[in-house]
Design an enzyme around this catalytic site. Sequence first.
Site, short mmCIF file in Angstrom:
data_model
loop_
_atom_site.label_atom_id
_atom_site.label_comp_id
_atom_site.label_asym_id
_atom_site.label_seq_id
_atom_site.Cartn_x
_atom_site.Cartn_y
_atom_site.Cartn_z
N LYS A 150 -3.13 -2.41 -9.83
CA LYS A 150 -3.28 -1.70 -8.78
C LYS A 150 -4.66 -1.40 -8.59
CE LYS A 150 -0.74 1.27 -11.01
NZ LYS A 150 0.19 2.72 -11.18
N ASP A 166 0.79 -1.44 0.15
CA ASP A 166 -0.02 -0.20 0.05
C ASP A 166 0.90 1.27 0.00
OD1 ASP A 166 -2.42 -1.78 0.33
OD2 ASP A 166 -2.78 -0.90 2.01
N LYS A 218 11.19 13.22 -14.53
CA LYS A 218 10.87 11.87 -15.23
C LYS A 218 9.68 11.91 -16.09
CE LYS A 218 10.04 7.10 -14.01
NZ LYS A 218 9.79 6.11 -12.96
N ASP A 219 8.77 12.47 -15.51
CA ASP A 219 7.48 12.55 -16.40
C ASP A 219 7.54 13.22 -17.57
OD1 ASP A 219 6.15 10.93 -14.69
OD2 ASP A 219 4.99 12.21 -13.77
N HIS A 255 2.17 6.28 -16.50
CA HIS A 255 3.09 5.35 -15.71
C HIS A 255 2.71 4.06 -16.03
CE1 HIS A 255 4.20 8.54 -12.67
NE2 HIS A 255 4.99 8.79 -13.93
N HIS A 312 -1.24 4.74 -16.01
CA HIS A 312 -1.84 5.49 -15.43
C HIS A 312 -1.47 6.56 -14.93
CE1 HIS A 312 -3.39 6.34 -11.07
NE2 HIS A 312 -4.38 6.25 -11.40
N ASP A 338 9.69 -0.07 -15.57
CA ASP A 338 9.02 1.13 -15.50
C ASP A 338 8.98 1.53 -17.28
OD1 ASP A 338 8.61 1.09 -12.84
OD2 ASP A 338 9.96 2.81 -12.64
N TYR A 398 -2.69 3.77 -3.32
CA TYR A 398 -2.61 2.74 -4.21
C TYR A 398 -2.21 1.27 -3.48
CZ TYR A 398 -0.76 6.91 -6.84
OH TYR A 398 -0.61 7.64 -7.64
#
Length: 196
Positions: free
Chosen positions: A71, A48, A166-167, A62, A118, A142, A131
């Site tokens: 998830k 979690d 990163k995004d 992602h 997501h 990833d 999550y």
Amino acid sequence: MQVHRTVIDGVVQFVPAPHADDDDFHTATLDAAIAAAHGVDTGRFVQDSQSRSVQGVIRGMHGRLGAGESKLVRCAHGAMHDIVIDARPGSPTFGRVASFLLDDTDMRQLYIPAGCLHGFQALTPTVDTCYRIDTPHDPSEDVSVRFDDPDLGIRWPLPVGTMSEKDLAAGSWTELCARLDVDPRRRTDALGLTSW
């Protein structure tokens, strides 16, 4: 608890029935028997996690290669515009993009099967996202796709706020499809029609 199928195969919404009075409320956020009846094995969850975001922040898009990661996502505080993209090559809804409102009012949860991408945008000043995942995180698996990829045409409700490096450096839908050995033009719209 109500259960709703969505326009993406295998993505399920769980809608709890809170018991409220003037001062407080109580609700079950997960019922293993109901989840199992709809194909979700809650016994597989191994972790979690919780994140906090400020209004306008976009996190995503992602996913994970290999065995992937299923998830269960909910918004514990605030409201968020949640996006799921079906990136499973063999799925009947491959390439479909769907959006959902998750908030702390109706407390919907979204089950996202392995192989989907997501992401979300925080709609309120503070958003806490919870999550449950079914696979220990392996950074080598990833993958990410840009939040503004023109082939996906995701509509974000607010101006884009802070994003991680990163995004911002994420690849394109076309590049992910090349890794998956799938034609990026093979997408299924919400009516179930496949386009090329």
